[in-house]
Design an enzyme around this catalytic site. Sequence first.
Site, short mmCIF file in Angstrom:
data_model
loop_
_atom_site.label_atom_id
_atom_site.label_comp_id
_atom_site.label_asym_id
_atom_site.label_seq_id
_atom_site.Cartn_x
_atom_site.Cartn_y
_atom_site.Cartn_z
N TYR A 1 0.83 -1.21 0.00
CA TYR A 1 0.00 0.00 0.00
C TYR A 1 0.86 1.25 0.00
O TYR A 1 2.07 1.20 0.26
CB TYR A 1 -0.95 0.01 1.20
CG TYR A 1 -0.33 0.41 2.53
CD1 TYR A 1 -0.53 1.69 3.05
CD2 TYR A 1 0.44 -0.48 3.27
CE1 TYR A 1 0.02 2.06 4.26
CE2 TYR A 1 0.99 -0.12 4.47
CZ TYR A 1 0.78 1.15 4.98
OH TYR A 1 1.35 1.53 6.18
N GLU B 1 11.77 2.47 14.50
CA GLU B 1 10.92 3.57 14.02
C GLU B 1 9.67 3.61 14.87
O GLU B 1 9.52 2.84 15.83
CB GLU B 1 10.59 3.38 12.54
CG GLU B 1 9.96 2.04 12.20
CD GLU B 1 9.88 1.78 10.71
OE1 GLU B 1 9.86 2.75 9.93
OE2 GLU B 1 9.85 0.60 10.31
N ARG C 1 8.39 4.21 -4.63
CA ARG C 1 8.43 3.23 -3.54
C ARG C 1 7.45 2.09 -3.80
O ARG C 1 7.74 0.93 -3.51
CB ARG C 1 8.13 3.90 -2.20
CG ARG C 1 8.31 2.94 -1.01
CD ARG C 1 8.25 3.66 0.31
NE ARG C 1 6.95 4.29 0.54
CZ ARG C 1 6.67 5.05 1.62
NH1 ARG C 1 7.60 5.28 2.52
NH2 ARG C 1 5.47 5.59 1.76
N LYS D 1 6.49 -1.89 1.92
CA LYS D 1 5.30 -1.30 2.56
C LYS D 1 4.11 -2.23 2.36
O LYS D 1 3.22 -2.00 1.52
CB LYS D 1 5.02 0.10 2.00
CG LYS D 1 4.10 0.94 2.89
CD LYS D 1 4.07 2.37 2.41
CE LYS D 1 3.10 3.23 3.22
NZ LYS D 1 3.55 3.45 4.60
N ARG E 1 -8.61 -20.40 -1.24
CA ARG E 1 -7.50 -20.15 -0.32
C ARG E 1 -6.40 -21.18 -0.55
O ARG E 1 -6.63 -22.38 -0.42
CB ARG E 1 -7.98 -20.19 1.13
CG ARG E 1 -6.91 -19.83 2.15
CD ARG E 1 -7.49 -19.85 3.56
NE ARG E 1 -6.49 -19.44 4.54
CZ ARG E 1 -5.60 -20.27 5.10
NH1 ARG E 1 -5.59 -21.55 4.77
NH2 ARG E 1 -4.72 -19.81 5.97
#
Length: 281
Positions: free
Chosen positions: A33, A181, A52, A149, A101
């Site tokens: 994301y 962070e 990114r 990310k 799945r």
Amino acid sequence: MSRTVYVNGEYLPEAAAKVSVFDRGFLFADAVYEVTAVVNGKLVDFAGHYARLVRSCGELGLTLAVDENGLREIHQRLIVDNALQEGGIYLQLTRGNAGDRDFHFPPASTPPTLVLFTQARAVVDHPAASKGIRVVTCPDIRWQRRDIKTVQLLAPCLAKAFAEAQGADDAFLVENGYITEGSSCNCYIVQDDNTVVTRPLSNSILHGITRKALVKLAEEHGVTIEERLFTPEEARNAREVFISSATTFVWPVIAVDGQTIGDGKPGPITQLLRRIYLQML
């Protein structure tokens, strides 16, 4: 008012925006994301977020079928359709719906799922920017590829819940005795000589787009940046502490683990960096 949401090429009312329960983003967090800030109806550092996103996709073997111009057009249409003046646009790309799945990756021909939506909120005049936030430290229990990310955000959610239970606003994550962070931000301390210290880029932290801009701006304005590891104790005893992210820009931290930072007010270096960042927009 109902928002217009983008789902796989369609612009839909949010109530009609649907993704399959068999989507791998839902079942496995097999997705990445980005969040791009919007100020005065304009995207902030879109090129950096796109770059990114491309890197994240490359690291996971995800297919991004939209180029930079096409993705920018989607963002800009959502801004117009939702009359968004300030806030952010959330983008999520998953490996798609494989039909059932299964841990194994689906065939490469499986269409990915691309979703974008707007979120209206204050980013320029947010109260935290002038009052500051309080943080606590907690163990960093995330996986080892934080530079990608992904939507695997349960650990940051738990960290924020821990902070809230302690009467704080957010959490700094600690691994091997050093701050990595924040739960959803990059972290900085300011030493007595006004040097700004931040952790160097690696797989251990997200390569923040706002962080990149701040490092460049700081150097242009004579603020020394030192990239190294730092401890929670250093943070508690720092002259200033602050965070950065796409939708906070720069927020001061006025307490760490209950210990007041400086005089408990936003410091001059923090205020300078926020001011010159906003001037860049």
